[in-house]
Design an enzyme around this catalytic site. Sequence first.
Site, PDB file in Angstrom:
ATOM      1  N   ASN A  79       0.819  -1.215   0.000  1.00  0.00           N
ATOM      2  CA  ASN A  79       0.000   0.000   0.000  1.00  0.00           C
ATOM      3  C   ASN A  79       0.857   1.271   0.000  1.00  0.00           C
ATOM      4  O   ASN A  79       0.578   2.214  -0.738  1.00  0.00           O
ATOM      5  CB  ASN A  79      -0.947   0.006   1.203  1.00  0.00           C
ATOM      6  N   THR A  89     -14.557  39.002 -31.723  1.00  0.00           N
ATOM      7  CA  THR A  89     -15.380  38.646 -30.569  1.00  0.00           C
ATOM      8  C   THR A  89     -16.644  38.059 -31.178  1.00  0.00           C
ATOM      9  O   THR A  89     -17.081  38.515 -32.255  1.00  0.00           O
ATOM     10  CB  THR A  89     -15.731  39.861 -29.673  1.00  0.00           C
ATOM     11  N   HIS A  90     -17.191  37.055 -30.548  1.00  0.00           N
ATOM     12  CA  HIS A  90     -18.346  36.323 -31.105  1.00  0.00           C
ATOM     13  C   HIS A  90     -18.033  35.764 -32.490  1.00  0.00           C
ATOM     14  O   HIS A  90     -18.940  35.572 -33.300  1.00  0.00           O
ATOM     15  CB  HIS A  90     -19.590  37.212 -31.180  1.00  0.00           C
ATOM     16  N   SER A 108      -7.084  13.139 -48.283  1.00  0.00           N
ATOM     17  CA  SER A 108      -8.311  12.361 -48.294  1.00  0.00           C
ATOM     18  C   SER A 108      -8.161  11.264 -49.332  1.00  0.00           C
ATOM     19  O   SER A 108      -7.538  11.472 -50.383  1.00  0.00           O
ATOM     20  CB  SER A 108      -9.479  13.273 -48.658  1.00  0.00           C
ATOM     21  N   LYS A 115      -7.748  17.634 -50.994  1.00  0.00           N
ATOM     22  CA  LYS A 115      -7.801  17.901 -49.553  1.00  0.00           C
ATOM     23  C   LYS A 115      -6.448  17.839 -48.856  1.00  0.00           C
ATOM     24  O   LYS A 115      -5.625  16.995 -49.136  1.00  0.00           O
ATOM     25  CB  LYS A 115      -8.730  16.876 -48.863  1.00  0.00           C
ATOM     26  N   ASN A 120      -5.854  17.989 -44.833  1.00  0.00           N
ATOM     27  CA  ASN A 120      -6.602  18.130 -43.587  1.00  0.00           C
ATOM     28  C   ASN A 120      -5.705  18.420 -42.391  1.00  0.00           C
ATOM     29  O   ASN A 120      -4.641  17.827 -42.261  1.00  0.00           O
ATOM     30  CB  ASN A 120      -7.392  16.839 -43.315  1.00  0.00           C
ATOM     31  N   GLU A 147      -6.959  18.743 -35.154  1.00  0.00           N
ATOM     32  CA  GLU A 147      -8.251  18.081 -34.956  1.00  0.00           C
ATOM     33  C   GLU A 147      -8.151  16.971 -33.905  1.00  0.00           C
ATOM     34  O   GLU A 147      -9.006  16.832 -33.036  1.00  0.00           O
ATOM     35  CB  GLU A 147      -8.745  17.477 -36.270  1.00  0.00           C
ATOM     36  N   TYR A 152      -6.468   2.332   2.671  1.00  0.00           N
ATOM     37  CA  TYR A 152      -6.350   1.810   1.310  1.00  0.00           C
ATOM     38  C   TYR A 152      -7.534   0.910   0.961  1.00  0.00           C
ATOM     39  O   TYR A 152      -7.975   0.089   1.759  1.00  0.00           O
ATOM     40  CB  TYR A 152      -5.051   1.009   1.141  1.00  0.00           C
ATOM     41  N   GLN A 183      -6.462   0.705  -7.186  1.00  0.00           N
ATOM     42  CA  GLN A 183      -5.694   0.110  -8.269  1.00  0.00           C
ATOM     43  C   GLN A 183      -6.156   0.667  -9.619  1.00  0.00           C
ATOM     44  O   GLN A 183      -5.412   0.656 -10.586  1.00  0.00           O
ATOM     45  CB  GLN A 183      -5.866  -1.411  -8.232  1.00  0.00           C
TER      46      GLN A 183
HETATM   47  N1  ARG Z   1      -1.806  -3.266  -7.196  1.00  0.00           N
HETATM   48  C1  ARG Z   1      -2.179  -2.476  -6.066  1.00  0.00           C
HETATM   49  C2  ARG Z   1      -2.595  -1.062  -6.493  1.00  0.00           C
HETATM   50  O1  ARG Z   1      -2.340  -0.724  -7.601  1.00  0.00           O
HETATM   51  C3  ARG Z   1      -1.048  -2.381  -5.115  1.00  0.00           C
HETATM   52  C4  ARG Z   1      -1.449  -2.326  -3.698  1.00  0.00           C
HETATM   53  C5  ARG Z   1      -2.172  -3.561  -3.334  1.00  0.00           C
HETATM   54  N2  ARG Z   1      -2.427  -3.679  -1.968  1.00  0.00           N
HETATM   55  C6  ARG Z   1      -3.249  -4.612  -1.496  1.00  0.00           C
HETATM   56  N3  ARG Z   1      -3.388  -4.694  -0.233  1.00  0.00           N
HETATM   57  N4  ARG Z   1      -3.932  -5.385  -2.287  1.00  0.00           N
HETATM   58  O2  ARG Z   1      -3.161  -0.323  -5.761  1.00  0.00           O
END
Ligand code: ARG
Length: 475
Positions: A125, A170-171, A292, A298, A300, A305, A332, A337
């Site tokens: 974590n 403007t506009h 094109s 053309k 482009n 874009e 966490y 993830q």
């Molecule tokens: N792959 C996890 C993430 O991207 C890493 C941390 C995972 N931690 C856990 N306790 N499962 O957040």
Amino acid sequence: MSDSNKNSKQLSNTEQDKLWGGRFSESTDAFVEAFTASINFDKRLYKHDIAGSKAHAKMLNKVGILTDNELSEIEAGLDKIISDIENDQFEWSVALEDIHMNIEARLTDKIGITGKKLHTGRSRNDQIATDIRLWLREQIDLVCGEITRLQKGLLDIAEREAATILPGFTHLQVAQPITFGHHMLAWYEMLVRDHERMQDCRKRVNIMPLGAAALAGTTYPIDRKYTAELLGFECPSNNSLDSVSDRDFAIEFISAASIIMMHLSRFSEELVLWTSAQFNFIDLPDRFCTGSSIMPQKKNPDVPELVRGKTGRVYGDLLSLLTLMKSQPLAYNKDNQEDKEPLFDTVDTLLGSLRAYADMMPHIKTKKDNMRAAAMQGFSTATDLADYLVGKDMPFRDAHEVVGKAVSYGVETEKDLSEMTLEELQQFSKVITDDVFEVLTLEGSVAARDHIGGTAPNQIRARVKDAKNSNKQLQ
Ligand code: ARG
């Protein structure tokens, strides 16, 4: 044998592979394993994951948890892993879920039991929170480099085209004549703020979560200041729960990125208009355009874009992350993830768009005659005539009325104000004399707006000089 039985039989082989397998009595369902794995996208963080591990190991050695020998073994093992990855010799395993466990398992394969000591006092974590910050810090520096490159291109054009006249709108209706340099500097100023926003965001990215461990910190006598210093972080974070859980720094980055993309979409819209036959103000180099398959004539403006279109992706990424974070309880959660793909997508889109612009802008060609002719239309010097009358002691509202009538006469007779004779102009006010024609020229009109921020060529040159003096990279 049913399908699910077949599956579990197959899977029992991998049961022992899991680094967290100790408390489990059956192996992970094959689909769930693939569904929960992040290795396919987080492998992109390998360098930062390894940098974090090396710093962590060094700190563990400093506080007496790893011996000098163990540290050397770990460092050598991790270096070998980097070269394996970079030489395509690393086999990524979905069963090992993510970048952290892929690398740790490989380290243990390589150096044996010492590899298993690396995870002392940390958790995936705080590891992932650290990896993303290290990675994002680097990406912010790349983004800022591209912004600066584009800014330099714009300043160079502004300098070159300080006195080139085109209509300001403007506009999207012709309003007053302006200089092309002034227009380029407007884009430049937007990028100044974009750069500042990125730098500001970087300060909050550059705080180290490592040491927060799973959520509550760790019982080992870790030295977080030392690890932070090794990794170039400003300081360790102040609260372990907050450090492993919040992704506000990524949201902030994507917000700043969204604003940049919004700006680029505005530049794009103007380039698309300016290259159209109806405006015909500029030419883009052929190598930034495509043709094109059916219409041979053309050319482009694909790059503008596409950038305009890609703005939507980044807005989408912002909404993804805001929604991902919404209502998450501390600390966490696996939801987090899901932060990576939108973040990666934003960085790729933003860097690509900035790069395309920085490469393309220095090569645009202005079509001065067409711009000038367009500025002659639409009574763009009407305000100048009103200001002239004010100079002759007429109150501005009355002057506005007089010029309005002259314009209406011009519409009827298809004459610009500068094309009318003195007698024609005097029908609307007797105070008008010969000197009026100076203020009705386009050059006179732009030159008269000669104050900080105004469109006068002098002002454009002064701003370019100032900007270049403030930053060597812009010279
Ligand atoms: N792959 C996890 C993430 O991207 C890493 C941390 C995972 N931690 C856990 N306790 N499962 O957040």
